[in-house]
Scaffold this motif. Structure first.
Motif, PDB file in Angstrom:
ATOM      1  N   LEU A  76       0.844  -1.195   0.000  1.00 32.77           N
ATOM      2  CA  LEU A  76       0.000   0.000   0.000  1.00 32.77           C
ATOM      3  C   LEU A  76       0.884   1.251   0.000  1.00 32.77           C
ATOM      4  CD1 LEU A  76      -3.138   0.216   0.167  1.00 32.77           C
ATOM      5  CD2 LEU A  76      -2.801   0.900   2.561  1.00 32.77           C
ATOM      6  N   PHE A 122       0.956   5.806  -0.825  1.00 29.44           N
ATOM      7  CA  PHE A 122       0.337   7.042  -1.307  1.00 29.44           C
ATOM      8  C   PHE A 122       1.030   7.412  -2.615  1.00 29.44           C
ATOM      9  CE2 PHE A 122      -0.660   7.841   3.283  1.00 29.44           C
ATOM     10  CZ  PHE A 122      -2.033   7.988   3.143  1.00 29.44           C
ATOM     11  N   PRO A 139      -8.474   2.202   0.089  1.00 27.25           N
ATOM     12  CA  PRO A 139      -8.762   1.965   1.508  1.00 27.25           C
ATOM     13  C   PRO A 139      -8.770   3.241   2.339  1.00 27.25           C
ATOM     14  CG  PRO A 139      -6.476   1.443   1.047  1.00 27.25           C
ATOM     15  CD  PRO A 139      -7.096   1.824  -0.264  1.00 27.25           C
ATOM     16  N   GLY A 140      -8.437   4.386   1.737  1.00 28.33           N
ATOM     17  CA  GLY A 140      -8.442   5.618   2.520  1.00 28.33           C
ATOM     18  C   GLY A 140      -7.545   6.666   1.904  1.00 28.33           C
ATOM     19  N   ALA A 167      -4.915   6.369  -1.201  1.00 26.54           N
ATOM     20  CA  ALA A 167      -3.951   5.269  -1.149  1.00 26.54           C
ATOM     21  C   ALA A 167      -4.351   4.176  -2.128  1.00 26.54           C
ATOM     22  CB  ALA A 167      -3.893   4.707   0.271  1.00 26.54           C
ATOM     23  N   LYS A 201       7.881   2.773  -5.752  1.00 25.16           N
ATOM     24  CA  LYS A 201       7.981   3.518  -4.492  1.00 25.16           C
ATOM     25  C   LYS A 201       9.268   3.095  -3.795  1.00 25.16           C
ATOM     26  CE  LYS A 201       7.007   5.147  -0.221  1.00 25.16           C
ATOM     27  NZ  LYS A 201       6.892   6.581   0.146  1.00 25.16           N
TER      28      LYS A 201
END
Lengths: 333, 333
Positions: A43, A45, A179-180, A192, A276
Motif C-alpha cells: 500500500l 500514497f 482503503p483511505g 492510497a 515507491k
C-alpha cells in the motif's frame, strides 16, 4: 508480502555508503504483471505521481472542453512544476480566465524551485504566492471542474463532490477500492492504493485511444499527450520528468511524486509502471525509474539525461568526484 | 551481519508512508556494547559526525595552545555550521590571525543554510565564499595544525602528513585500523570505520578527563567541553545539534554527519553512541538519535527540541497536520 528490494546504491570511494530499497510493478491494462520487484501489493500514497488520475474528471466531465483548455492547461493540471515564469504566468492567466485569483487556490504558498523566480522574490522582498506552489496547475484544474459543476469553493475537503468524484475514478482506474486517504502537501486528499494498482492505472492511460468510445479513455489519452507534448510544463528545466520525457522523444509520459514515487505510461507497449522507494528519497526514485525505462527499451542508457540519474556523480563542493549513485543489481539484471 | 533495523516511520493519515532502517551502537570506552540495533560491525563513513576526531591532532599536538585557540575556535573545528554571521565572522578572524585568507581554505564554497546570510548574498548578487562552507571551521583547524607543523598547503590530499596523522589517530580511537577512505563533501578524506568503532571513539571522548596524563585525553576533553559550551557554533539556530545539546544542558555532546550519521558523547555515563540510517536521510538520523538519548535518560522526551525530532508533525503547505515522523518500535522498547 515480499520485502522491498535494494534498488539504488550510493558508493563513495571503495565503499557502499547508503542504500535505497523499493517496490516496483510493470503491468498491462488488465493488471497482468510483466515485471515486479518487492511486493506488488504494498500500500502506498501515490502523491503527485497520480496527478493525471486526479485530472481525469476535469476532462471526462467536459469541463476542460467547455472552458477551452489547451494541451498546455492539461499538462499543467498534471504538473509538479518549478514555479518558473513559464508555469506561473500560465496559471495566473488560467485563473484570470476563470474570473478568479490566486486567493481562490487552496494549495498554500511555496518557495519556487526555479532559481530565477526564487531569487527575484528574495531580491524584491516578496513572499511566494499560491501560484508558485508546484501543484497550482492541478488546483486550477480543480477550480475549473468545480466551476463547471457549480460546486462550492471548498474543493480540497474530503466530502466535497470534486474529491468524491476523484475517489470514484481513482478506485476504478487502479482496479482497487481505495482503503483511505491522507492529506497531501498541497492540502488536497491523496488516495492510497497498491503499487500494482497504480501501475494498472498507468497502463489504462497507456492503452487509452484519443478516438475511443469511452469519454474516460479519450480524457486519459488527452492528458497523456499533453504531458509528452509539454514536458517543460510538467516539471521544469533540469528536472527528471522534463529531461527524461524529452530523452524519450514524446513516446513515454512519466511523473514523480513526493516520498519517492514514480509512474510511467508506455503507450506503444501498452504498459504502466509504478514504483515507491520505501524511505522516500527522490534521488533514488529518479535513478530507479530511469533504470526501469532503460530495461523496458524506451530510454537510451547513454543519453545525458539518463546518465545524470542512473550514474549520478557525487561531487565534493570543490567539484572532486567523490562517488556515484547507481541502480542496484536487481534493476540491472 | 544483522540486517538494519526499522528505526523511523513517516505516517500520513492512517497509513505508514515511508520507513527508515539503520544501525546503532551504544558502548563504553573498552568497546563493550551496552545496546545495539542492527549490525554493530557495519562499515560506514562517519562523515562530519567524526569532526571531533579529526580535530584531535590540532589540540593534542599543542598547535591549538601555541596559536591561542579558545573554546569558540575548538567548537568551530568540530562544527557543521549554518554559515551564519556568528560562524563566518569567527572563521574569517581566525584565518586573519593565521595570516591567511579565504583562498587558503580547500573546502570549496557552499550556499549558507542560514536564511539571513543566504538572502544577503542573493540580494547583493554575491557568490558564497569558502568560509560559508559548513566545514570551514574544521579546515581552519587543519590550517592551524599544518602551520604549526610547517607542512605544505595541500592539506586535503590523502598523502599529506596532516591526513596521515588523522588516519593514525582515527584508527586508534575507533580501535580499528581504518580499511580506507572516501572524499567528503568538503574534499578532505573521510576514513571508514564500523558503527561500533565510531561509538567506541565517542566513548573515549566521554571518558576523557581534562587533567589526564595523556595529551590525547586532555585534547578530547577540551573538544567535548567546547562543543557543549558553544552549541550554536557547532551547528546553528534551529538545527538539531544545537537545540538538542541545549536541551541536555551541556551534559552531552552530539554531532550530525551527512548521509544520516549521528554521534553522541555522554561523559557522566562514560558512553559513546553512533548510528547510521542506511538510506542517508537526515530527518531519520535526527529522530533516531533523539529517541536513543531519551532512552539513555539524558534527554527529556517532553522538551520542545526533542518533540520536534521524535514526533515531528508533517504539515501541508497550508499548515494542515498531515502526518508525523516518529521512532519505530525498536527504538521505543
Amino acid at each position: 508480502m515480499a520485502d522491498p528490494v535494494e534498488m539504488v546504491e550510493l558508493w563513495r570511494g571503495p565503499f557502499l555508503e547508503s542504500v535505497h530499497r523499493g517496490h516496483a510493478v510493470v503491468c498491462d491494462a488488465s493488471g497482468r504483471i510483466v515485471a515486479a520487484w518487492g511486493d506488488p501489493e504494498q500500500l502506498i500514497f501515490p502523491r503527485s505521481s497520480c496527478k493525471m488520475i486526479q485530472a481525469l474528471p476535469l476532462v471526462e466531465s467536459g469541463a476542460a472542453g467547455a472552458f477551452g483548455l489547451t494541451q498546455e492547461h492539461l499538462a499543467l493540471s498534471c504538473a509538479s512544476h518549478n514555479g518558473a515564469a513559464i508555469h506561473t504566468d500560465r496559471v495566473n492567466r488560467w485563473l484570470s480566465d476563470l474570473g478568479m485569483t490566486d486567493a481562490d487556490l487552496r494549495c498554500g504558498t511555496q518557495v519556487p524551485d526555479d532559481k530565477e523566480a526564487k531569487f527575484a522574490l528574495i531580491r524584491s522582498h516578496a513572499e511566494p504566492c499560491q501560484v508558485h506552489n508546484n501543484c497550482s496547475g492541478k488546483h486550477a484544474g480543480f477550480l475549473t471542474f468545480g466551476k463547471h459543476m457549480g460546486w462550492g469553493p471548498e474543493y480540497t475537503e474530503i466530502d466535497h463532490p470534486l474529491q468524491q468524484e476523484i475517489r470514484t475514478v481513482f478506485s476504478e482506474v487502479t482496479g482497487l477500492d481505495t482503503p483511505g486517504y491522507g492529506i497531501d502537501g498541497c492540502s488536497a486528499p491523496n488516495f492510497a492504493t497498491t503499487v500494482h494498482g497504480l501501475a494498472r492505472a498507468m497502463a489504462f492511460f497507456a492503452k487509452a485511444q484519443p478516438d475511443a468510445a469511452s469519454a474516460r479513455e479519450r480524457a486519459a489519452a488527452a492528458l497523456r499527450e499533453a504531458m509528452v507534448t509539454y514536458p517543460e510544463l510538467v516539471a521544469g528545466e533540469g528536472r527528471a520528468c522534463t529531461e527524461l520525457m524529452r530523452a524519450m522523444g514524446g513516446k513515454v509520459a512519466i511523473k514523480t511524486g513526493a516520498e519517492a514515487v514514480f509512474t510511467a505510461i508506455l503507450p506503444e507497449q501498452g504498459l504502466g509502471v509504478a514504483l515507491k522507494i520505501v524511505d522516500g528519497a527522490t534521488r533514488a526514485s529518479e535513478c530507479a525509474i530511469a533504470a526501469i525505462l532503460v530495461k523496458l527499451g524506451v530510454l537510451d542508457a547513454a543519453h545525458p539525461a539518463t546518465r545524470k540519474r542512473m550514474n549520478a556523480a557525487v561531487l565534493s563542493r570543490r567539484g572532486l568526484e567523490a562517488g556515484v549513485i547507481k541502480p542496484a543489481a536487481a534493476l540491472l539484471a
